[in-house]
Write a protein that holds these residues in place. Structure first.
Motif, PDB file in Angstrom:
ATOM      1  N   GLN A  90      12.309  26.700  29.186  1.00 53.29           N
ATOM      2  CA  GLN A  90      12.994  26.275  27.963  1.00 53.29           C
ATOM      3  C   GLN A  90      14.509  26.400  28.106  1.00 53.29           C
ATOM      4  N   ALA A  91      14.963  27.470  28.722  1.00 56.28           N
ATOM      5  CA  ALA A  91      16.405  27.654  28.934  1.00 56.28           C
ATOM      6  C   ALA A  91      16.951  26.573  29.870  1.00 56.28           C
ATOM      7  N   ALA A  92      16.204  26.255  30.920  1.00 54.92           N
ATOM      8  CA  ALA A  92      16.646  25.222  31.864  1.00 54.92           C
ATOM      9  C   ALA A  92      16.710  23.860  31.181  1.00 54.92           C
ATOM     10  N   LEU A  93      15.752  23.583  30.331  1.00 54.14           N
ATOM     11  CA  LEU A  93      15.762  22.309  29.615  1.00 54.14           C
ATOM     12  C   LEU A  93      16.975  22.227  28.693  1.00 54.14           C
ATOM     13  N   GLN A  94      17.299  23.307  28.006  1.00 58.81           N
ATOM     14  CA  GLN A  94      18.483  23.315  27.139  1.00 58.81           C
ATOM     15  C   GLN A  94      19.763  23.113  27.944  1.00 58.81           C
ATOM     16  N   ARG A  95      19.853  23.745  29.110  1.00 62.86           N
ATOM     17  CA  ARG A  95      21.030  23.548  29.981  1.00 62.86           C
ATOM     18  C   ARG A  95      21.137  22.094  30.417  1.00 62.86           C
ATOM     19  N   ASN A  96      19.992  21.508  30.789  1.00 58.45           N
ATOM     20  CA  ASN A  96      19.978  20.108  31.212  1.00 58.45           C
ATOM     21  C   ASN A  96      20.444  19.193  30.077  1.00 58.45           C
ATOM     22  N   LEU A  97      19.945  19.443  28.879  1.00 58.74           N
ATOM     23  CA  LEU A  97      20.353  18.630  27.735  1.00 58.74           C
ATOM     24  C   LEU A  97      21.850  18.754  27.491  1.00 58.74           C
ATOM     25  N   SER A  98      22.377  19.965  27.570  1.00 57.58           N
ATOM     26  CA  SER A  98      23.807  20.179  27.353  1.00 57.58           C
ATOM     27  C   SER A  98      24.647  19.407  28.360  1.00 57.58           C
ATOM     28  N   ARG A  99      24.176  19.333  29.605  1.00 56.56           N
ATOM     29  CA  ARG A  99      24.919  18.631  30.657  1.00 56.56           C
ATOM     30  C   ARG A  99      24.822  17.116  30.562  1.00 56.56           C
ATOM     31  N   THR A 100      23.702  16.611  30.060  1.00 60.36           N
ATOM     32  CA  THR A 100      23.484  15.165  30.081  1.00 60.36           C
ATOM     33  C   THR A 100      23.851  14.469  28.773  1.00 60.36           C
ATOM     34  N   MET A 101      24.084  15.223  27.731  1.00 61.78           N
ATOM     35  CA  MET A 101      24.426  14.609  26.447  1.00 61.78           C
ATOM     36  C   MET A 101      25.872  14.120  26.458  1.00 61.78           C
ATOM     37  N   ILE A 102      26.074  12.946  25.860  1.00 67.20           N
ATOM     38  CA  ILE A 102      27.408  12.378  25.697  1.00 67.20           C
ATOM     39  C   ILE A 102      27.593  12.095  24.215  1.00 67.20           C
ATOM     40  N   ASP A 103      28.637  12.680  23.644  1.00 65.29           N
ATOM     41  CA  ASP A 103      28.892  12.541  22.204  1.00 65.29           C
ATOM     42  C   ASP A 103      27.662  12.897  21.373  1.00 65.29           C
ATOM     43  N   GLY A 104      26.942  13.937  21.774  1.00 62.82           N
ATOM     44  CA  GLY A 104      25.800  14.441  21.009  1.00 62.82           C
ATOM     45  C   GLY A 104      24.500  13.697  21.210  1.00 62.82           C
ATOM     46  N   ALA A 105      24.489  12.708  22.094  1.00 70.32           N
ATOM     47  CA  ALA A 105      23.271  11.926  22.317  1.00 70.32           C
ATOM     48  C   ALA A 105      22.932  11.862  23.799  1.00 70.32           C
ATOM     49  N   LEU A 106      21.657  11.605  24.076  1.00 72.97           N
ATOM     50  CA  LEU A 106      21.203  11.395  25.449  1.00 72.97           C
ATOM     51  C   LEU A 106      21.208   9.898  25.718  1.00 72.97           C
ATOM     52  N   PRO A 107      22.087   9.431  26.594  1.00 76.40           N
ATOM     53  CA  PRO A 107      22.067   8.005  26.916  1.00 76.40           C
ATOM     54  C   PRO A 107      20.888   7.691  27.837  1.00 76.40           C
ATOM     55  N   HIS A 108      20.298   6.527  27.637  1.00 82.50           N
ATOM     56  CA  HIS A 108      19.167   6.115  28.471  1.00 82.50           C
ATOM     57  C   HIS A 108      19.330   4.655  28.834  1.00 82.50           C
ATOM     58  N   LEU A 109      19.360   4.372  30.121  1.00 86.18           N
ATOM     59  CA  LEU A 109      19.490   3.011  30.627  1.00 86.18           C
ATOM     60  C   LEU A 109      18.109   2.427  30.876  1.00 86.18           C
ATOM     61  N   ASP A 110      17.784   1.335  30.210  1.00 87.20           N
ATOM     62  CA  ASP A 110      16.538   0.614  30.446  1.00 87.20           C
ATOM     63  C   ASP A 110      16.777  -0.287  31.650  1.00 87.20           C
ATOM     64  N   LEU A 111      16.131   0.013  32.757  1.00 87.49           N
ATOM     65  CA  LEU A 111      16.369  -0.716  33.995  1.00 87.49           C
ATOM     66  C   LEU A 111      15.837  -2.153  33.961  1.00 87.49           C
ATOM     67  N   GLU A 112      14.946  -2.455  33.024  1.00 83.44           N
ATOM     68  CA  GLU A 112      14.436  -3.829  32.908  1.00 83.44           C
ATOM     69  C   GLU A 112      15.385  -4.712  32.099  1.00 83.44           C
TER      70      GLU A 112
END
Length: 131
Positions: free
Chosen positions: A33-55
């Motif tokens: 759970q701690a690792a997931l929170q760290r990952n979220l903190s690092r990958t969030m931009i302006d409070g959101a998780l960006p996701h690129l749809d490759l299709e």
């Protein structure tokens, strides 16, 4: 009297073993759970998780709303699931595949709104509930 001591010692040893196992399970859950929170903190931009749809080439913004309690285990890998929501309020499920490295955990794969891989692993008996 000796015949009562051996069963009592065996029961005590089982309790100690169960306690140590429960403690290590709690420790694993806490570290994941701690690792997931760290990952979220690092990958969030302006409070959101960006996701690129490759299709489609579209970038969506997702906001974490709820982590599910169930953790799946696949040998040395773990899968944690959570709910996300888009700017428009549409819910999405995310699966985080995690691995251990030098005593801590890290996300190695993220699947958003794609439950087919984890369902196939569960059906094949490769992913089981961490208990």
């Amino acid at each position: 009297m000796t015949r009562f001591i051996l069963p009592a010692l065996m029961a005590f040893a089982m309790l100690l073993g169960h306690s140590a196992q429960a403690q290590s399970l709690t420790e694993v859950r806490t570290k994941l759970q701690a690792a997931l929170q760290r990952n979220l903190s690092r990958t969030m931009i302006d409070g959101a998780l960006p996701h690129l749809d490759l299709e489609t080439g579209e970038v969506s913004r997702f906001y974490p709303t709820e982590n599910h309690e169930v953790i799946l285990q696949m040998n040395d890998l773990y899968v944690m699931c959570a709910m996300l929501v888009t700017d428009a309020g549409k819910e999405a499920t995310v699966d985080y595949y995690m691995a251990q490295n030098r005593g801590s955990y890290g996300v190695i794969r993220t699947e958003i709104n794609n439950r087919a891989p984890i369902r196939a692993l569960i059906k094949a008996g490769k992913a089981v509930r961490l208990e």
